[in-house]
Design an enzyme around this catalytic site. Structure first.
Site, PDB file in Angstrom:
ATOM      1  N   CYS A 129      39.587   1.325 -16.508  1.00 24.38           N
ATOM      2  CA  CYS A 129      38.674   0.675 -15.560  1.00 24.38           C
ATOM      3  C   CYS A 129      38.335   1.582 -14.386  1.00 24.38           C
ATOM      4  CB  CYS A 129      39.314  -0.617 -15.056  1.00 24.38           C
ATOM      5  SG  CYS A 129      38.257  -1.537 -13.942  1.00 24.38           S
ATOM      6  N   SER A 162      38.777 -14.024 -13.617  1.00 29.00           N
ATOM      7  CA  SER A 162      39.473 -13.164 -14.576  1.00 29.00           C
ATOM      8  C   SER A 162      40.646 -12.476 -13.893  1.00 29.00           C
ATOM      9  CB  SER A 162      38.475 -12.124 -15.101  1.00 29.00           C
ATOM     10  OG  SER A 162      39.107 -11.237 -15.989  1.00 29.00           O
ATOM     11  N   CYS A 200      28.093 -11.858 -11.365  1.00 25.97           N
ATOM     12  CA  CYS A 200      29.454 -11.326 -11.424  1.00 25.97           C
ATOM     13  C   CYS A 200      29.762 -10.730 -10.055  1.00 25.97           C
ATOM     14  CB  CYS A 200      29.534 -10.253 -12.525  1.00 25.97           C
ATOM     15  SG  CYS A 200      31.116  -9.405 -12.580  1.00 25.97           S
ATOM     16  N   SER A 216      43.031 -11.018 -18.930  1.00 28.32           N
ATOM     17  CA  SER A 216      42.776  -9.707 -19.537  1.00 28.32           C
ATOM     18  C   SER A 216      44.021  -9.291 -20.293  1.00 28.32           C
ATOM     19  CB  SER A 216      42.453  -8.678 -18.445  1.00 28.32           C
ATOM     20  OG  SER A 216      41.309  -9.074 -17.758  1.00 28.32           O
ATOM     21  N   LEU A 217      43.985  -9.452 -21.595  1.00 28.04           N
ATOM     22  CA  LEU A 217      45.192  -9.224 -22.396  1.00 28.04           C
ATOM     23  C   LEU A 217      45.221  -7.785 -22.938  1.00 28.04           C
ATOM     24  CD1 LEU A 217      47.715 -10.664 -23.423  1.00 28.04           C
ATOM     25  CD2 LEU A 217      46.407 -11.365 -25.443  1.00 28.04           C
ATOM     26  N   HIS A 218      44.241  -7.449 -23.726  1.00 33.51           N
ATOM     27  CA  HIS A 218      43.999  -6.073 -24.189  1.00 33.51           C
ATOM     28  C   HIS A 218      45.053  -5.461 -25.111  1.00 33.51           C
ATOM     29  CE1 HIS A 218      40.729  -6.391 -21.481  1.00 33.51           C
ATOM     30  NE2 HIS A 218      41.358  -6.055 -20.392  1.00 33.51           N
ATOM     31  N   GLY A 236      38.037  -5.516  -8.302  1.00 37.39           N
ATOM     32  CA  GLY A 236      39.144  -6.217  -7.643  1.00 37.39           C
ATOM     33  C   GLY A 236      39.901  -7.149  -8.558  1.00 37.39           C
ATOM     34  N   GLU A 237      41.111  -7.482  -8.121  1.00 40.10           N
ATOM     35  CA  GLU A 237      41.929  -8.463  -8.838  1.00 40.10           C
ATOM     36  C   GLU A 237      41.927  -9.737  -7.999  1.00 40.10           C
ATOM     37  OE1 GLU A 237      43.494  -9.217 -11.692  1.00 40.10           O
ATOM     38  OE2 GLU A 237      44.124 -11.003 -10.600  1.00 40.10           O
ATOM     39  N   ASN A 254      33.951  -0.083 -22.471  1.00 40.87           N
ATOM     40  CA  ASN A 254      32.864   0.733 -21.916  1.00 40.87           C
ATOM     41  C   ASN A 254      33.450   2.047 -21.431  1.00 40.87           C
ATOM     42  OD1 ASN A 254      30.628  -1.212 -22.073  1.00 40.87           O
ATOM     43  ND2 ASN A 254      31.913  -2.400 -20.696  1.00 40.87           N
ATOM     44  N   CYS A 266      31.341  -4.326 -17.819  1.00 43.66           N
ATOM     45  CA  CYS A 266      32.759  -4.502 -17.483  1.00 43.66           C
ATOM     46  C   CYS A 266      33.447  -3.168 -17.249  1.00 43.66           C
ATOM     47  CB  CYS A 266      33.509  -5.181 -18.634  1.00 43.66           C
ATOM     48  SG  CYS A 266      32.947  -6.809 -18.964  1.00 43.66           S
ATOM     49  N   CYS A 294      40.616  -1.639  -5.961  1.00 40.86           N
ATOM     50  CA  CYS A 294      41.595  -2.445  -6.692  1.00 40.86           C
ATOM     51  C   CYS A 294      42.873  -1.620  -6.818  1.00 40.86           C
ATOM     52  CB  CYS A 294      41.051  -2.771  -8.084  1.00 40.86           C
ATOM     53  SG  CYS A 294      42.166  -3.760  -9.102  1.00 40.86           S
ATOM     54  N   GLU A 318      29.845  -3.888  -5.206  1.00 36.80           N
ATOM     55  CA  GLU A 318      28.783  -4.105  -6.184  1.00 36.80           C
ATOM     56  C   GLU A 318      28.879  -5.509  -6.794  1.00 36.80           C
ATOM     57  OE1 GLU A 318      27.682   0.147  -8.074  1.00 36.80           O
ATOM     58  OE2 GLU A 318      29.557  -0.666  -8.831  1.00 36.80           O
ATOM     59  N   CYS A 360      44.512  -0.354 -14.030  1.00 35.37           N
ATOM     60  CA  CYS A 360      44.230  -0.388 -15.479  1.00 35.37           C
ATOM     61  C   CYS A 360      43.565   0.923 -15.892  1.00 35.37           C
ATOM     62  CB  CYS A 360      43.335  -1.570 -15.830  1.00 35.37           C
ATOM     63  SG  CYS A 360      44.092  -3.156 -15.449  1.00 35.37           S
TER      64      CYS A 360
HETATM   65  N1  SAH Z   1      40.930  -7.659 -12.211  1.00 30.03           N
HETATM   66  C1  SAH Z   1      40.417  -8.678 -13.064  1.00 30.03           C
HETATM   67  C2  SAH Z   1      38.901  -8.778 -13.075  1.00 30.03           C
HETATM   68  C3  SAH Z   1      38.081  -7.532 -13.159  1.00 30.03           C
HETATM   69  S1  SAH Z   1      37.730  -6.740 -14.662  1.00 30.03           S
HETATM   70  C4  SAH Z   1      40.959  -8.495 -14.458  1.00 30.03           C
HETATM   71  O1  SAH Z   1      41.674  -7.538 -14.696  1.00 30.03           O
HETATM   72  O2  SAH Z   1      40.735  -9.359 -15.297  1.00 30.03           O
HETATM   73  C5  SAH Z   1      36.857  -7.768 -15.747  1.00 30.03           C
HETATM   74  C6  SAH Z   1      37.214  -7.454 -17.195  1.00 30.03           C
HETATM   75  O3  SAH Z   1      36.697  -6.175 -17.618  1.00 30.03           O
HETATM   76  C7  SAH Z   1      38.719  -7.392 -17.425  1.00 30.03           C
HETATM   77  O4  SAH Z   1      39.035  -8.029 -18.616  1.00 30.03           O
HETATM   78  C8  SAH Z   1      38.950  -5.908 -17.538  1.00 30.03           C
HETATM   79  O5  SAH Z   1      40.154  -5.607 -18.184  1.00 30.03           O
HETATM   80  C9  SAH Z   1      37.722  -5.478 -18.297  1.00 30.03           C
HETATM   81  N2  SAH Z   1      37.451  -4.042 -18.256  1.00 30.03           N
HETATM   82  C10 SAH Z   1      37.800  -3.156 -17.317  1.00 30.03           C
HETATM   83  N3  SAH Z   1      37.379  -1.926 -17.624  1.00 30.03           N
HETATM   84  C11 SAH Z   1      36.741  -2.041 -18.798  1.00 30.03           C
HETATM   85  C12 SAH Z   1      36.070  -1.126 -19.637  1.00 30.03           C
HETATM   86  N4  SAH Z   1      35.956   0.152 -19.320  1.00 30.03           N
HETATM   87  N5  SAH Z   1      35.506  -1.613 -20.760  1.00 30.03           N
HETATM   88  C13 SAH Z   1      35.579  -2.918 -21.075  1.00 30.03           C
HETATM   89  N6  SAH Z   1      36.197  -3.818 -20.326  1.00 30.03           N
HETATM   90  C14 SAH Z   1      36.786  -3.390 -19.209  1.00 30.03           C
END
Ligand code: SAH
Length: 351
Positions: free
Chosen positions: A117, A189, A103, A212-214, A157-158, A288, A331, A110, A90, A114
Site C-alpha cells: 500500500c 475498512s 472514498c 482487509s484479510l489478504h 489511513g486506518e 494495484n 485501492c 498511515c 486525497e 502494509c
Molecule cells: N486501512 C484500512 C483502509 C484503507 S485501504 C484497511 O487496511 O482496510 C483499503 C483497501 O485497499 C484495504 O483492503 C487495503 O488492504 C487495500 N489495498 C491497499 N493497497 C492495495 C493495493 N496496492 N492493491 C489493492 N488493494 C490494496
C-alpha cells in the site's frame, strides 16, 4: 473549537453557555450539515452580530480543492484537498448505477505499514478530525453538484486507529438533521485492530465493516501486513463473529490477489473455510501495483479460477472493479503527498 465536529446537542449546549437561543444552534447546524455552507457569512438568517461572534469563537473547517483529476476510463474523479494546517489528503468520487460513492481518507498518512500500500510509505502525520472527514464529502458535493449516496472509509489511513473521530464522523454523516446518508450505505475498512472491532460492534451502528484479510495463514499475513504480528487470524474471526452478533450486519472480507503470493487453489480453499462460518461477503481486489514495490497482479485466468474455487462454497464473491487506476485513484494508490509549489496557472505540484 471546531464547530463542524460538534453534534447538534453539543452545539445547543455551547449556545446555551453563551446565552444564545438554542434554536439558533439548530439553524447553524442546518447551514453546516444540510446546506453545506462554506462560511458563516452564508448564514443569512442569523444576525450580523451573531455571525461575527461565531467567527471569533470557532474554527470553520473547509477544505480547499488543490487538484481534481478525472479518469478517462470510468469518469472517476480524484480530489487533492488542502487542510487548514497545510497538510493534504486525497478523496475519490465514483459513479455507479446505484448512485455516487465517495472514498474518503481518515488520516494524513498511515502507520500500519502494509507492504503493498502506497498510503503508508511515509508513515503517519496526524489523525483527521470528524469535520475534515465530513468536509471531503461536502466539498465534493459542492463541486460536482451531485448527491453522494455511499461513503467508504477506504482512502488513506486506518480508520480504527482514529476511532473517536471516526464514530463522531459517522454519527454526523448519518444524522437526520444533516446529509442523512443511510448507515447501511457507509463502509469502514480496517486492517484488523481487534479491540477496536469489538468496541465498534458495541456501538451497534448499521454500517458495513470490511476486513482487509489478504492471507489465510498468520505466517503469510505477517509477510504482507505488520499488524498480523499483533492479532492472529483466529482472533480476527472471533471479532468478526462478534460484530455480526451485535449488529446483524454481514462482514465483508477484502482479499487483494498478489500473483504467486496468495492466489493458489489452496489459498482459495482456506479462504472459503474461514469465510463460510461467518456468512460473509468476499471482495477480491487484483492488487494495484505501486512503483516502490514489485508486487504483481494475478493474471485474469487465475483471478477467475480463484473466484470459481471460492464459489463452490461461498455465495457472495465479487471482484472489485478497479476504478480510477489511470489517475492513481484505486485501492492502495492514494498517498501522503507534500505540496511543493503552486504554479502560475493555479495548478499544484505534488511529490
Ligand atoms: N486501512 C484500512 C483502509 C484503507 S485501504 C484497511 O487496511 O482496510 C483499503 C483497501 O485497499 C484495504 O483492503 C487495503 O488492504 C487495500 N489495498 C491497499 N493497497 C492495495 C493495493 N496496492 N492493491 C489493492 N488493494 C490494496
Amino acid at each position: 473549537m471546531d464547530i463542524k465536529s460538534l453534534r447538534l446537542v453539543e452545539l445547543e449546549e455551547e449556545f446555551k453557555l453563551h446565552n444564545e437561543k438554542s434554536f439558533r444552534a439548530g439553524q447553524v447546524y442546518q447551514w453546516m450539515h444540510e446546506k453545506l455552507a462554506e462560511s458563516f457569512d452564508e448564514m443569512t438568517n442569523l444576525s450580523k452580530e451573531l455571525r461575527g461572534k461565531l467567527k471569533e469563537k470557532y474554527v470553520y473547517t473547509r477544505l480547499k480543492a488543490l487538484q481534481v483529476q478525472e479518469s478517462k476510463i470510468d469518469g472517476t474523479k480524484k480530489f487533492l484537498f488542502e487542510l487548514g494546517d497545510g497538510n493534504v489528503v486525497e478523496s475519490v468520487w465514483m459513479q455507479y448505477k446505484h448512485g455516487n460513492s465517495v472514498c474518503i481518507s481518515s488520516q494524513v498518512g498511515c502507520r500500519m505499514g502494509c507492504k503493498f500500500c502506497a498510503s503508508t510509505l511515509d508513515g503517519l502525520e496526524r489523525n483527521l478530525t470528524a469535520s475534515e472527514m465530513l468536509e471531503q464529502i461536502y466539498a465534493i458535493t459542492r463541486i460536482t453538484g451531485e448527491r453522494v449516496s455511499n461513503v467508504v472509509v477506504m482512502g488513506t489511513g486506518e480508520p480504527l486507529d482514529n476511532y473517536d473521530n471516526l464514530v463522531r464522523f459517522i454519527e454526523l454523516l448519518t444524522d437526520e438533521n444533516g446529509l442523512h446518508i443511510s448507515q447501511r450505505n457507509v463502509t469502514v475498512s480496517t486492517c484488523g485492530l481487534v479491540p477496536r472491532m469489538y468496541e465498534l460492534a458495541d456501538e451497534k451502528l448499521q454500517i458495513t465493516l470490511a476486513l482487509s484479510l489478504h492471507a489465510t495463514t498468520d505466517e503469510k499475513r505477517k509477510k504482507l501486513m505488520p499488524i498480523a504480528n499483533r492479532y492472529s487470524i483466529k482472533e480476527l474471526m472471533e471479532a468478526c463473529a462478534y460484530y455480526f452478533k451485535q449488529t446483524g450486519r454481514r462482514i465483508s472480507f477484502e482479499y487483494s490477489l498478489v500473483g504467486g503470493v496468495n492466489d493458489t487453489d489452496q489459498d482459495a480453499a482456506e479462504l472459503a473455510a474461514l469465510a463460510k462460518p461467518l456468512n460473509c461477503h468476499i471482495n477480491l481486489i487484483p492488487v494495484n501495483p505501486i512503483k516502490e514495490r514489485d508486487f504483481v497482479q494475478s493474471d485474469l485466468r487465475r483471478i477467475q479460477a480463484f473466484k470459481n474455487n471460492l464459489e463452490k462454497n461461498i455465495n457472495n464473491v465479487t471482484i472489485r472493479r478497479e476504478m480510477g487506476r489511470d489517475i492513481d485513484g484505486a485501492c492502495g494508490q492514494l498517498r501522503r503527498k507534500h505540496v511543493t509549489a503552486i504554479s502560475d496557472n493555479g495548478g499544484t505540484d505534488c511529490v
